[in-house]
Design an enzyme around this catalytic site. Structure first.
Site, PDB file in Angstrom:
ATOM      1  N   HIS A 114       0.833  -1.204   0.000  1.00 15.36           N
ATOM      2  CA  HIS A 114       0.000   0.000   0.000  1.00 15.36           C
ATOM      3  C   HIS A 114       0.873   1.262   0.000  1.00 15.36           C
ATOM      4  O   HIS A 114       0.704   2.157  -0.819  1.00 15.36           O
ATOM      5  CB  HIS A 114      -0.904  -0.026   1.244  1.00 15.36           C
ATOM      6  N   GLU A 115       1.826   1.300   0.913  1.00  9.26           N
ATOM      7  CA  GLU A 115       2.672   2.500   1.014  1.00  9.26           C
ATOM      8  C   GLU A 115       3.576   2.630  -0.219  1.00  9.26           C
ATOM      9  O   GLU A 115       3.870   3.741  -0.656  1.00  9.26           O
ATOM     10  CB  GLU A 115       3.489   2.476   2.308  1.00  9.26           C
ATOM     11  N   GLU A 151      -4.708   7.870  -2.899  1.00 10.50           N
ATOM     12  CA  GLU A 151      -5.237   6.615  -2.363  1.00 10.50           C
ATOM     13  C   GLU A 151      -5.621   5.652  -3.480  1.00 10.50           C
ATOM     14  O   GLU A 151      -5.561   4.432  -3.300  1.00 10.50           O
ATOM     15  CB  GLU A 151      -6.437   6.918  -1.460  1.00 10.50           C
ATOM     16  N   HIS A 186       1.702   4.558  -2.813  1.00 11.22           N
ATOM     17  CA  HIS A 186       1.820   6.012  -2.580  1.00 11.22           C
ATOM     18  C   HIS A 186       3.186   6.521  -3.032  1.00 11.22           C
ATOM     19  O   HIS A 186       3.301   7.555  -3.688  1.00 11.22           O
ATOM     20  CB  HIS A 186       1.678   6.317  -1.085  1.00 11.22           C
TER      21      HIS A 186
END
Lengths: 498, 498
Positions: free
Chosen positions: A266-267, A296, A270
């Protein structure tokens, strides 16, 4: 005009440096700084806030922005026009919010996360309540100061995180979810206690092996450690300042090994977004993601649509088994795939599954709306939280640690931020459809060629940094306006079959 | 006068914040920042240097310092007098060094360590030479700018690191070492190849176990992790900003396990000094160690006089054996004690033993003296280094990595710094004698009561921060002036018996 441009750019250069100092202090605070350093650091934050404010409110600087804005047509460079438009919009705050209140608020929120963390540790909302009271109080005054005929109340906060999205747009979006998704979710999660091997649910997965798998994932996703860092923190986050320095954190739980896997991915979503900005924006005010929703959308696409797919684990499950041979013995990739795609009624947003996630967000959206329009008091938050969770997610928290205290955001003054999380997933579903018309995504995933996906997203989303609005990005990328039905269809399709 | 005081204190508050930002950037750079972040960070350093310079050279601020200095008697507070004296002394730089040159130099040295590190990795002095040329060139101009009838040339640099110590004092000190110590050392190290178990010299000591021992040492020395951090970096260092935040680094070598032990203790000595400053100095310019020599006296005392003693290992060796049961099997505490107190001719200062250490420093002192007075050119450094090492330490390096490139200091512009390392050991010997008259040091060490030593040093050295000069501290602590014979006697005594 040349003088105004020079003055603007010189001040921007300083402001960028001040933002850098603040960025580094934040990173240090969350990952490294000793506990008792907070008081001394807060004093330095105060100086930084004062000096930044002084620069931003310098009459010459403000005049330069106003003059440049009046003469936008004469500015040849399209990017520079966007910058001036944004700067002009930001001027509102300096012009309309009293300086002392604004600085006091900056200092308040710089201390907020530490107070929140203690309250959460102690499962004691009353320790956080006075701080949150002040934060909400300031935001209610803040929107009054900034009010215009077009934009009022909560809309002002929402627009700061997602330009062009206000209560009207979000109500439409969340109403679609209420009508289409909530009944589906409550049905699917009714009696869905699936059986999994105890080794998946009860075995210990040593931290050092999890770390090794994180390093493997860094390779797979091509997250460049010459321009990034992977560390640990209580709550995973991404913290970037340029295309040469965008860092992420994760966390490791030995009794929940998939948590670190999907947090890390997830990170990285980003981080890859910001690392793939066109570097020409590094020294401008346009570096970074254009909005939280678009940000997001990238992290959710990497985490859920790519990394929770069967195609992904066909290729990478053997590596996981190699690291955890005892724990994953005799567990098929199909069982593992079902395991990481369970849908269930749960309490913690960041641990929520893909299906129920946006409903956790809907709870926060309704609470924020009512806090800002005055229909809800901070002291009543814990109970209201519980009843909304019960209504939308079908599960009622018994403690505040699992309820209103679970998230860091409000402690840092971020109100209007949460709704973008749900929006991001919806954007992602729409973007995925568009990308899939041009490249065979599943095939690229199976061939361990995430690079091709990174590259498509670089071209259609990442490179633009903040030079395009969320709506513009969506149009470039998908050739249509925002449409939440892609998201609902995607979820219904996936979770009917899993 | 009140106005001047207010103005001074307000500017000091900002300068402290700027120093904090620079401190944090330095810490991050050495411990965490990704490799390619350097260019962007350098731009932010530039802004910081400019803004700091602007504050320091603000005519009103300078006037305030001058007026306060003229009226020192009227300032009741003794600490504040010292601050103003120091500030007045610092004014020299702003008044006499051209601004552009000074800022360009700040930027140059902020990049120096990265260039040096690459040169060292590649064992290629020519990669570092142009940068070092510029640094030396600036320092030679710098001392010309600051020259007074009393203080000239290298003396100016020496005095900046150790107030009151110039070429005259150091020549006397180093001449004592040349006459008394060099012959003794060359004799002792002539044929001293002692035999040790291969398990001490050849076994692998896993990093995670070494880390565990570091954590144990943190407890033993009472280094408070609520106010500190232990991390890893290429070259161990201490980095402090207040009595609530003073951090250290160490390094782990699996083929040299004692290196991390003594590095960690050494840095804890530095850190405990600053953590035990009176907290009233935190927001003033007097926080920190009063000089590098006094700083080094603390780290050397902890490292060598406490932690290389038999008393220390009688108590703590069992813990070490517990962590490394195979490696240390059948190795007696006596053998281990001899092992960590070997004296031998070696090439690397930071790995040098206690006996030969100050002779490594003497090499650097002579080189710096000649670089600054123009008798030595940067390009001739590598060879001159080799011949002086041969003369004083009895061993000639064959590569620059083991020679002139081994230390980071010059890359950061620190010329005049090295000699304080040797001075520190000499101070430490003198202080130890004084302390031993009041408490039975060996007994406290054996009783695992380092707290008693910390407390004595807090009272007699640490609490004063920078409110006393090195000479004053020495007089408070030992009731006499600097006397290097304690040091020579201590070394001869210890290394005749080991």
């Amino acid at each position: 005009m040349e003088n105004y441009i020079t003055l603007y750019k010189e001040t921007r250069r300083k402001l960028k440096a001040y933002r850098y100092f603040g960025w580094l202090m934040g990173w240090d605070q969350e990952t490294e700084a000793p506990e008792l350093a907070v008081e001394y650091r807060t004093k330095q934050y105060q100086v930084l806030a004062e000096e930044s404010y002084k620069l931003q409110s310098d009459p010459q600087f403000m005049e330069a922005i106003e003059k440049l804005h009046e003469n936008l047509d004469q500015l040849g460079d399209q990017d520079f026009k966007v910058e001036i438009k944004n700067a002009y919009k930001d001027l509102r705050i300096v012009k309309k919010v009293p300086k002392d209140e604004f600085i006091a608020y900056q200092v308040l929120v710089s201390q907020g996360s530490q107070i929140w963390a203690k309250a959460k540790d102690n499962n004691d909302f009353s320790m956080f309540e006075p701080t949150l009271e002040k934060i909400v109080e300031f935001n209610r005054k803040f929107v009054k100061y900034l009010e215009t005929p077009e934009l009022k109340g909560y809309d002002i906060l929402l627009d700061m995180y997602e330009e062009g999205f206000g209560v009207q747009e979000y109500d439409l979006f969340f109403n679609t979810l209420k009508e289409e998704l909530v009944p589906f979710v409550l049905e699917v999660t009714k009696n869905n206690r699936q059986k999994f091997s105890r080794r998946l649910t009860k075995a210990v997965y040593p931290k050092d092996k999890q770390k090794e798998f994180s390093e493997y994932l860094i390779e797979v996703f091509n997250y460049d450690l010459k321009r990034g860092v992977l560390k640990e923190s209580a709550h995973p986050f991404t913290s970037g300042v340029s295309t040469r320095d965008t860092r992420i954190t994760t966390h490791y739980h030995e009794d929940n090994f998939t948590s670190s896997i999907f947090s890390t991915i997830h990170e990285m979503g980003h981080a890859i977004y910001e690392l793939q900005n066109d570097p020409k924006y590094d020294d401008t005010s346009l570096h970074g993601g254009t909005s939280l929703g678009i940000h997001e959308s990238q992290s959710r696409m990497y985490e859920n649509m790519i990394a929770r797919s069967m195609a992904f684990w066909k290729t990478h499950y053997p590596k996981l088994v190699e690291l955890f041979p005892k724990q994953l013995k005799d567990i098929s990739v199909e069982e593992f795939h079902r395991f990481i795609n369970q849908a269930q009624r749960s309490l913690i947003r960041i641990e929520a599954d893909e299906l129920t996630y946006s409903l956790h967000v809907m709870v926060r959206y309704e609470l924020e709306k009512q806090l800002i329009n005055g229909k809800l008091k901070v002291k009543d938050l814990p109970n209201k939280w519980k009843s909304l969770m019960s209504k939308y997610v079908g599960k009622r928290p018994t403690t505040d640690k699992e309820g209103v205290l679970q998230d860091i955001h409000w402690s840092g003054g971020m109100i209007g931020y949460f709704p973008t999380y749900a929006l991001g997933s919806a954007y992602a579903a729409q973007m995925y459809q568009a990308m899939n018309k041009e490249i065979d995504i599943e095939k690229e995933i199976e061939n361990n060629n995430i690079k091709a996906i990174n590259e498509w997203l670089r071209k259609h989303v990442h490179q633009f940094a903040q030079s395009k609005t969320p709506k513009e990005i969506l149009n470039i990328c998908t050739k249509e306006d925002f449409n939440p039905t892609y998201y609902v269809d995607y979820l219904k399709n996936k979770f009917s079959s899993v």
